[in-house]
Design a protein around this motif. Structure first.
Motif, mmCIF file in Angstrom:
data_model
loop_
_atom_site.group_PDB
_atom_site.id
_atom_site.type_symbol
_atom_site.label_atom_id
_atom_site.label_comp_id
_atom_site.label_asym_id
_atom_site.label_seq_id
_atom_site.Cartn_x
_atom_site.Cartn_y
_atom_site.Cartn_z
ATOM 1 N N LEU A 1 0.824 -1.192 0.000
ATOM 2 C CA LEU A 1 0.000 0.000 0.000
ATOM 3 C C LEU A 1 0.870 1.258 0.000
ATOM 4 N N VAL A 2 1.938 1.232 0.813
ATOM 5 C CA VAL A 2 2.831 2.387 0.875
ATOM 6 C C VAL A 2 3.495 2.601 -0.485
ATOM 7 N N GLY A 3 3.873 1.511 -1.149
ATOM 8 C CA GLY A 3 4.487 1.611 -2.466
ATOM 9 C C GLY A 3 3.544 2.206 -3.493
ATOM 10 N N LEU A 4 2.284 1.828 -3.427
ATOM 11 C CA LEU A 4 1.301 2.396 -4.358
ATOM 12 C C LEU A 4 1.114 3.889 -4.116
ATOM 13 N N ILE A 5 1.089 4.290 -2.852
ATOM 14 C CA ILE A 5 0.978 5.721 -2.536
ATOM 15 C C ILE A 5 2.216 6.457 -3.048
ATOM 16 N N GLY A 6 3.387 5.826 -2.907
ATOM 17 C CA GLY A 6 4.616 6.424 -3.411
ATOM 18 C C GLY A 6 4.603 6.576 -4.911
ATOM 19 N N LEU A 7 4.062 5.558 -5.629
ATOM 20 C CA LEU A 7 3.945 5.661 -7.078
ATOM 21 C C LEU A 7 2.984 6.772 -7.480
ATOM 22 N N ALA A 8 1.894 6.898 -6.738
ATOM 23 C CA ALA A 8 0.888 7.909 -7.076
ATOM 24 C C ALA A 8 1.390 9.315 -6.802
ATOM 25 N N GLY A 10 4.753 10.172 -6.139
ATOM 26 C CA GLY A 10 6.113 10.412 -6.620
ATOM 27 C C GLY A 10 7.106 10.742 -5.514
ATOM 28 N N VAL A 11 6.746 10.444 -4.251
ATOM 29 C CA VAL A 11 7.644 10.713 -3.128
ATOM 30 C C VAL A 11 8.670 9.580 -3.051
ATOM 31 N N PRO A 12 9.963 9.894 -3.186
ATOM 32 C CA PRO A 12 10.986 8.841 -3.212
ATOM 33 C C PRO A 12 11.042 8.012 -1.931
ATOM 34 N N LEU A 13 10.798 8.637 -0.773
ATOM 35 C CA LEU A 13 10.865 7.900 0.488
ATOM 36 C C LEU A 13 9.801 6.816 0.540
ATOM 37 N N PRO A 18 8.913 0.135 0.807
ATOM 38 C CA PRO A 18 8.599 -1.274 0.507
ATOM 39 C C PRO A 18 9.832 -2.138 0.252
ATOM 40 N N ALA A 19 10.934 -1.517 -0.169
ATOM 41 C CA ALA A 19 12.156 -2.296 -0.397
ATOM 42 C C ALA A 19 12.707 -2.856 0.903
ATOM 43 N N LEU A 20 12.366 -2.237 2.044
ATOM 44 C CA LEU A 20 12.851 -2.716 3.333
ATOM 45 C C LEU A 20 12.148 -3.990 3.783
ATOM 46 N N ARG A 21 11.064 -4.366 3.098
ATOM 47 C CA ARG A 21 10.359 -5.601 3.465
ATOM 48 C C ARG A 21 11.226 -6.838 3.259
ATOM 49 N N VAL A 22 12.241 -6.699 2.443
ATOM 50 C CA VAL A 22 13.148 -7.829 2.195
ATOM 51 C C VAL A 22 13.784 -8.292 3.499
ATOM 52 N N TYR A 23 14.011 -7.356 4.441
ATOM 53 C CA TYR A 23 14.647 -7.718 5.710
ATOM 54 C C TYR A 23 13.745 -8.599 6.573
ATOM 55 N N ARG A 24 12.450 -8.639 6.279
ATOM 56 C CA ARG A 24 11.578 -9.553 7.024
ATOM 57 C C ARG A 24 11.910 -11.006 6.705
#
Length: 200
Positions: A1-8, A10-13, A18-24
């Motif tokens: 959801l956060v990634g979709l908001i970021g795509l909509a 355009g906020v780089p943060l 969502p890339a940090l989910r890999v650490y899970r």
């Protein structure tokens, strides 16, 4: 959801989170989690090593500034013409990026053979100290922290070391108890023999 908001928006943060989910995934791969924890534990030692490299590099940059001054300007961009350029050249030697060009330029910039030899020795000492020795120290710091972390885990958690400690403690206490009982029996027998000898 956060990634979709970021795509909509355009906020780089928001695109980065969502890339940090890999650490899970590290929860399911204990070895990787152990390596990450060991790397984080090694952070203070690594920062000390970086400070050591920076201080030595700054000292070599100042020495290079006084030794070469403007002599290498005609041969290469990596020279010692001012303090900033000296620091960049020293950093370039640490990364081993075209270090042969720097050493050839240092040798060519000197007027006689003896000065050329000293220039090559100066560049070679910093290259070996900054590149080879420091990188080996970096690896040693990380390996040391891996071993310390593993040793602490073995001591803290019940395992081989804990079982061995319990076994040795039990054996020693059993030996001490048996020795104490034999001493008591010997004292009782000795006391009984004395009293019997005195009665007869």
């Amino acid at each position: 959801l956060v990634g979709l908001i970021g795509l909509a928006t355009g906020v780089p943060l928001l695109l980065l989170l969502p890339a940090l989910r890999v650490y899970r995934l590290l929860i399911y791969i204990p070895t990787s989690l152990h390596l990450l924890v060991s790397a984080v534990v090694a952070t203070p030692a690594i920062l000390n090593l970086i400070a050591y490299v920076c201080i030595n590099g700054f000292a070599f940059a100042i020495a290079g500034r006084y030794i070469f001054d403007q002599d290498m300007n005609d041969f290469t961009r990596s020279n010692f013409r001012d303090l900033w350029q000296s620091c960049l050249t020293i950093f370039q030697l640490v990364t081993a990026d075209e270090w042969t060009t720097i050493i050839y330029s240092a040798v060519a910039s000197q007027p006689d053979s003896f000065s050329s030899l000293l220039a090559a020795v100066f560049i070679g000492i910093w290259f070996m100290l900054g590149n080879i020795v420091v990188f080996n120290l970096f690896v040693a710091v990380i390996i040391e922290n891996f071993e310390i972390q593993r040793t602490l885990e073995l001591i803290a958690a019940p395992g081989t070391v804990s079982r061995l400690s319990t076994l040795l403690t039990g054996a020693y206490s059993g030996l001490a108890k048996a020795s104490h009982e034999q001493r008591q029996i010997a004292l009782i027998n000795a006391a009984g023999g004395v009293s019997r000898g005195g009665i007869s």
